[in-house]
Scaffold this active site. Structure first.
Site, short mmCIF file in Angstrom:
data_model
loop_
_atom_site.label_atom_id
_atom_site.label_comp_id
_atom_site.label_asym_id
_atom_site.label_seq_id
_atom_site.Cartn_x
_atom_site.Cartn_y
_atom_site.Cartn_z
N HIS A 81 62.44 38.94 21.40
CA HIS A 81 61.98 38.70 19.75
C HIS A 81 63.22 39.49 19.00
O HIS A 81 63.52 38.87 17.79
CB HIS A 81 60.85 38.59 19.40
CG HIS A 81 59.80 37.98 20.02
ND1 HIS A 81 58.31 38.39 20.43
CD2 HIS A 81 59.98 36.71 20.98
CE1 HIS A 81 58.09 37.49 20.77
NE2 HIS A 81 58.31 36.33 21.23
N HIS A 238 58.44 29.08 17.82
CA HIS A 238 58.42 30.50 17.72
C HIS A 238 58.79 30.07 19.67
O HIS A 238 60.20 31.24 19.62
CB HIS A 238 57.01 30.63 18.22
CG HIS A 238 57.09 32.01 19.40
ND1 HIS A 238 57.42 33.09 18.65
CD2 HIS A 238 57.22 31.77 20.46
CE1 HIS A 238 57.34 34.58 19.56
NE2 HIS A 238 56.81 34.30 20.71
N ASP A 242 62.29 32.06 20.52
CA ASP A 242 62.67 32.68 21.93
C ASP A 242 63.95 32.05 22.99
O ASP A 242 65.09 32.95 23.01
CB ASP A 242 62.03 31.93 22.91
CG ASP A 242 59.78 32.78 23.36
OD1 ASP A 242 59.69 33.91 22.18
OD2 ASP A 242 59.35 32.25 23.72
N HIS A 265 62.01 30.95 28.88
CA HIS A 265 62.14 31.89 29.07
C HIS A 265 63.06 31.19 30.39
O HIS A 265 64.36 31.69 30.52
CB HIS A 265 61.94 32.80 28.82
CG HIS A 265 61.11 33.78 28.10
ND1 HIS A 265 61.60 33.89 27.16
CD2 HIS A 265 59.88 33.70 28.02
CE1 HIS A 265 61.08 34.34 25.96
NE2 HIS A 265 59.28 33.51 26.34
ZN ZN Z 1 57.93 34.63 22.51
#
Ligand code: ZN
Length: 306
Positions: A81, A238, A242, A265
């Site tokens: 973040h 969100h 990321d 991720h």
């Molecule tokens: Zn996150």
């Protein structure tokens, strides 16, 4: 002075908070740094070998959050973040000191980091920025999940889709032009989880610091957070935050178009490893003002310079 020159923050930013996964209290300081030093992390609780560089090949775990490690085993988790805030705000150089192995989760978004950077102000150097230009289309698939990056003219486009069986989250898709669009909704979008997954996460020793203060918790058709969602596409936004953070581990802003369905991720990191393994996939350009139109830099966040 050009907005296309490298930037850092004007003064040190102090942040205190709780780490999402370990539940520990953390103090961090974001400090201005010199041009061409990039973003650097330092573990102040370790005497030696405490520098950790947020690079693609230093990602030691990308399950649930992004963790970077150095050759001596010093690691720092949940950096995505803050990295997303740096990327979106155009911060090229900063030293991030932290007294633990995980950054504070704050409210689960990049909101506070961005507010603090705006409050502190941005310092522009005399050194031009460098950018990575994607030259070839690269794909990475994992079952139903996929991600690709391909050349674009001058922008970084992130086209992201999520698909959940949960009826509140469902299928959400958004396309963000990182250097042109207003990123407020992306910066403010919080991390989220399903209520039924909380026990499983805690048993894995994750989300020990998790609460309704730092994550959206979804149970059936509702959020357990009293005030509901911050924006209509908060879940996918969100994931875009990321993704912006994880892309910034390449070291520079990227010119390219990323398309992702149901990734996160790990998938982003696997894609980037594939891209940067072969020099033919990208080039690094030093950007001079006359080479690129003003829309490349999101001037909205430069108000604090004046
Ligand atoms: Zn996150």
């Amino acid at each position: 002075m050009s907005v296309l020159n490298q930037k850092t923050i004007k003064k040190t930013i102090n942040v205190d908070g709780v780490a999402l996964h370990s539940g520990k209290k953390v103090h961090m300081e974001i400090k201005p740094s010199e041009p061409n030093t990039g973003i650097v992390f330092k573990r102040t609780d370790l005497k030696n070998n405490n520098i950790v560089i947020p690079g693609i090949f230093n990602v030691s775990s990308a399950n649930f959050c992004t963790t970077i490690s150095n050759d001596y085993g010093a690691k720092i988790s949940t950096i995505e973040h803050l990295m997303g805030a740096f990327h979106g705000m155009g911060i090229d150089n900063a030293l991030v000191e932290v007294n633990n192995d995980e950054l504070p989760i704050l409210d689960g978004s990049a909101k506070l980091f961005v507010e603090e950077i705006i409050k502190t102000g941005i310092e522009i150097s005399n050194s031009p920025i460098k950018v990575i230009k994607i030259e070839k289309k690269i794909n990475f698939n994992d079952g139903k999940k996929f991600v690709s990056i391909e050349p674009s003219k001058l922008s970084l486009d992130i086209d992201f889709e999520i698909k959940y069986n949960n009826s509140l989250i469902g299928t959400q898709r958004n396309l963000i032009k990182v250097y042109e669009h207003d990123l407020t909704d992306v910066f403010n979008s919080r991390t989220f989880c399903l209520y039924e997954d909380i026990d499983k996460l805690k048993k894995m020793n994750l989300a020990q610091g998790g609460s309704l203060e730092n994550a959206i918790v979804v149970k059936d058709k509702k959020t357990l957070n009293k005030d509901g969602l911050r924006n209509k596409l908060e879940f996918v936004n969100h994931k875009i935050l990321d993704c912006m953070g994880d892309l910034y581990l390449s070291g520079y802003k990227i010119i390219g178009k990323l398309t992702c369905s149901q990734g996160g991720h790990k998938l982003t990191n696997q894609l980037l490893r594939k891209v940067f393994k072969d020099d033919a996939n990208f080039s690094i350009i030093e950007v001079k003002e006359n080479k690129i139109p003003h829309s490349f830099i999101n001037k909205r966040y430069l108000k604090s310079i004046a």
